[in-house]
Design an enzyme around this catalytic site. Structure first.
Site, PDB file in Angstrom:
ATOM      1  N   GLY A  69       0.964  -0.927   0.227  1.00  0.00           N
ATOM      2  CA  GLY A  69      -0.331   0.375  -0.653  1.00  0.00           C
ATOM      3  C   GLY A  69       0.845   1.058   0.001  1.00  0.00           C
ATOM      4  N   SER A  70       0.260   2.333   1.025  1.00  0.00           N
ATOM      5  CA  SER A  70       1.101   3.886   1.035  1.00  0.00           C
ATOM      6  C   SER A  70       2.274   3.842   1.379  1.00  0.00           C
ATOM      7  CB  SER A  70       0.051   4.390   0.938  1.00  0.00           C
ATOM      8  OG  SER A  70      -1.483   4.707   0.525  1.00  0.00           O
ATOM      9  N   THR A  71       2.568   2.727   2.086  1.00  0.00           N
ATOM     10  CA  THR A  71       4.337   3.057   2.594  1.00  0.00           C
ATOM     11  C   THR A  71       5.250   3.012   1.283  1.00  0.00           C
ATOM     12  OG1 THR A  71       4.158   0.624   2.810  1.00  0.00           O
ATOM     13  CG2 THR A  71       3.995   1.770   5.000  1.00  0.00           C
ATOM     14  N   LYS A  85       4.851   4.293  -1.401  1.00  0.00           N
ATOM     15  CA  LYS A  85       4.877   5.536  -2.214  1.00  0.00           C
ATOM     16  C   LYS A  85       5.932   6.090  -1.853  1.00  0.00           C
ATOM     17  CE  LYS A  85      -0.090   6.538  -2.008  1.00  0.00           C
ATOM     18  NZ  LYS A  85      -1.195   7.137  -1.701  1.00  0.00           N
TER      19      LYS A  85
END
Length: 571
Positions: A304-306, A308
């Protein structure tokens, strides 16, 4: 006359044959006595010698400060020598009673005709001493060692455990087997033709050599506190499991690796759910294998967003985005025939790249990822080391599950930019983020520091590979600044601690199948932001109720840091 001559010839032939046979036997005897004497002497000695093994004490495992995490307890092995037993019924009765065994099982072993038969191993020393006091002919009590873990379930999936033969099965126990196992000794006794040990004949004894001590980077106090924090959030959120990883991003030393629920290392074949009695043998083994899994290294997930953090670093390194670039987020992006949403339904409106990271805005990352392109994106996957194992010194590390280069289309690229449609392990993500924020050096995460002798003298220090040039120093400094902003002003604000500079990133990812509506909440953070010395990661599997990483995972790491940041990591 002819008959007499014939008989004489016949007798002569018989005599000559007999003489030949006698001389042949004499020759064979001389050959055996002279030329083969050594061989048959050894054979005779083997028949009259009995060898018993003396188990070596397994080396201890100690934490970075010398706290003993794995050691040994003295136990006994009870055996019988069939030819020496004088009163079988008494032996059967006493051993069955003292060893709490079925009399039929003891009888089967006692009555078995063999040179030596083991009745039971890992018998408590007190019980062994009592049996020895009976002075039963034919019963042998040999002292042995059993692995003992003073803190029961502490770091169970990291330390691992040993089997009945004191050999490592999982974790560090098997990884460092060659250092820990030691060398067994022997006792050699002499028996008569009936197999009875001869009194007054000196026994040969080769003393065992104890295993060496393994010093690891784990810190008992930090590990204990992280386990408490993990258990607390697991109970509060009724989650399936929680993993917490703390490491030094500069050199790869792991301070804590938590995977709750843990299990009791002193009873590793008992399920931590208490369900063993109702399962078949196959179901029980499957449940045990699952219980022993180390989620930080054995299991992959969509980050997920980690992720990014990694997309940002690649795009900055490639020069396809700058800090003052602006984007417009209406709450989604149309990619080919797909409408891919942002977590904020109404959108973030106009925002800079810096604000896009702080807001964890999916459209921003889809935009910069499309600028980079699938081919270069894949190149950075390789450059950052995401397609190879980290080399952590624990068995069973899982590899990244990734699309083939030629299969990455526009939709796949768009979803990959914010950490979906591929899977990695927590240790892989922590290692890669470490290389991005530590100046660009990909370190090897590890637990083993050194091998010591019984007095604590260092015999061998372990060295681990470091790969330089993962990203430039400039990109690394920029990422430190951007991720500090996420905690100070963005989605990671629940990890903020007054007086400390902390960088980090939150994530909320949905597990497969999407229809199950199960989520993984996570947060990765490091401190100090401008010179990272500790990097932590919290992964919460299937929390109930509110499941956003910034809401439930970030506070866990904040509480851990609040307690351990004053702790010195330079010792």
């Amino acid at each position: 006359m002819k008959n007499k001559t014939y008989n004489k010839k016949k007798m002569l032939i018989v005599f000559l044959c007999a003489a030949v046979m006698i001389f042949g036997l004499i020759g064979r005897l001389i050959y055996l006595m002279v030329f083969d004497a050594e061989y048959y002497q050894e054979l005779a000695e083997d028949l009259h010698e009995r060898e018993r093994e003396i188990k070596a004490a397994r080396g201890e495992i100690v934490d970075r400060n010398g706290v003993v995490l794995a050691t040994n307890r003295t136990v006994c092995t009870i055996s019988v020598i069939h030819s020496q037993i004088e009163d079988p019924e008494m032996v059967i009765r006493i051993l069955a009673e003292e060893l709490e065994m079925e009399e039929s099982d003891v009888r089967e072993r006692v009555e078995k005709v063999s040179s030596m038969e083991k009745i039971k191993t890992n018998v408590e020393k007190e019980t062994g001493d009592r049996i020895r006091e009976y002075d039963l002919a034919g019963v042998k009590v040999d002292e042995d060692y059993k692995r003992y873990y003073p803190y029961d379930d502490l770091a169970s999936k990291v330390l691992g455990f040993t089997g009945g033969d004191n050999q490592g099965i999982i974790g560090l126990e098997v990884k460092y087997e060659e250092y820990l196992k030691g060398t067994n000794g022997t006792i050699l006794t002499v028996t008569d033709a009936r197999g009875i040990e001869l009194e007054g004949v000196a026994e040969d004894r080769i003393e065992p050599v104890a295993g060496e001590t393994l010093k690891i980077s784990l810190d008992y106090n930090i590990q204990e506190y992280c386990e408490q924090a993990a258990l607390k959030v697991m109970e509060e959120k009724q989650a399936d499991s929680v993993s917490i990883l703390l490491m030094n991003p500069q050199n790869g030393e792991i301070y804590a690796m938590v995977n709750v629920p843990e299990f009791n290392l002193n009873e590793p074949f008992e399920l931590n759910t208490g369900e063993g009695d109702s399962l078949s043998d196959e179901e029980l083994q499957d449940a045990l294998n699952q219980m022993w899994r180390n989620g930080c290294i054995n299991d992959t997930y969509e980050p997920g967003s980690t992720f990014k953090i990694i997309t940002s670093a690649a795009c900055l390194e490639e020069g396809v985005v700058s800090l003052d670039d602006t984007f417009v987020c209406p709450g989604y992006r149309i990619v080919e025939d797909r409408k891919i949403r942002c977590h904020k339904v109404g959108g973030h409106g106009t925002e800079t790249f810096v604000e896009g990271i702080q807001n964890s805005c999916n459209p921003v990352f889809m935009d910069i990822g499309l600028r980079l392109g699938s081919d270069r994106f894949y190149d950075y996957f390789e450059q950052f080391g995401l397609l190879k194992l980290t080399g952590v010194d624990l068995p069973g590390e899982a590899g990244t599950i990734m699309h083939k280069r030629e299969d990455i289309g526009t939709v796949e690229l768009a979803t990959m930019t914010f950490g979906q449609s591929f899977q990695i392990t927590p240790i892989q993500l922590a290692t890669t983020v470490s290389s991005i924020v530590n100046g660009g050096n990909r370190i090897t995460p590890h637990l083993g520091i050194a091998v010591q002798d019984a007095e604590g003298n260092v015999i061998e220090e372990f060295r681990y590979e470091t790969e330089t040039g993962i990203v430039s120093a400039e990109t690394s400094e920029t990422m430190q600044m951007l991720l500090e902003g996420v905690v100070a002003n963005g989605s990671g604000k629940n990890a903020y601690i007054e007086g400390y500079s902390i960088g980090g990133k939150t994530a909320t990812s949905q597990t497969l199948p999407r229809s199950a509506n199960k989520y993984i909440s996570s947060f990765i953070g490091f401190a100090p932001a401008d010179d990272p010395r500790i990097l932590g990661m919290v992964v919460i599997h299937d929390p109930q109720g509110i499941y956003y990483g910034g809401t439930i995972a970030a506070p866990v790491l904040r509480d851990i840091y609040d307690n351990i940041l004053p702790y010195s990591f330079d010792r």
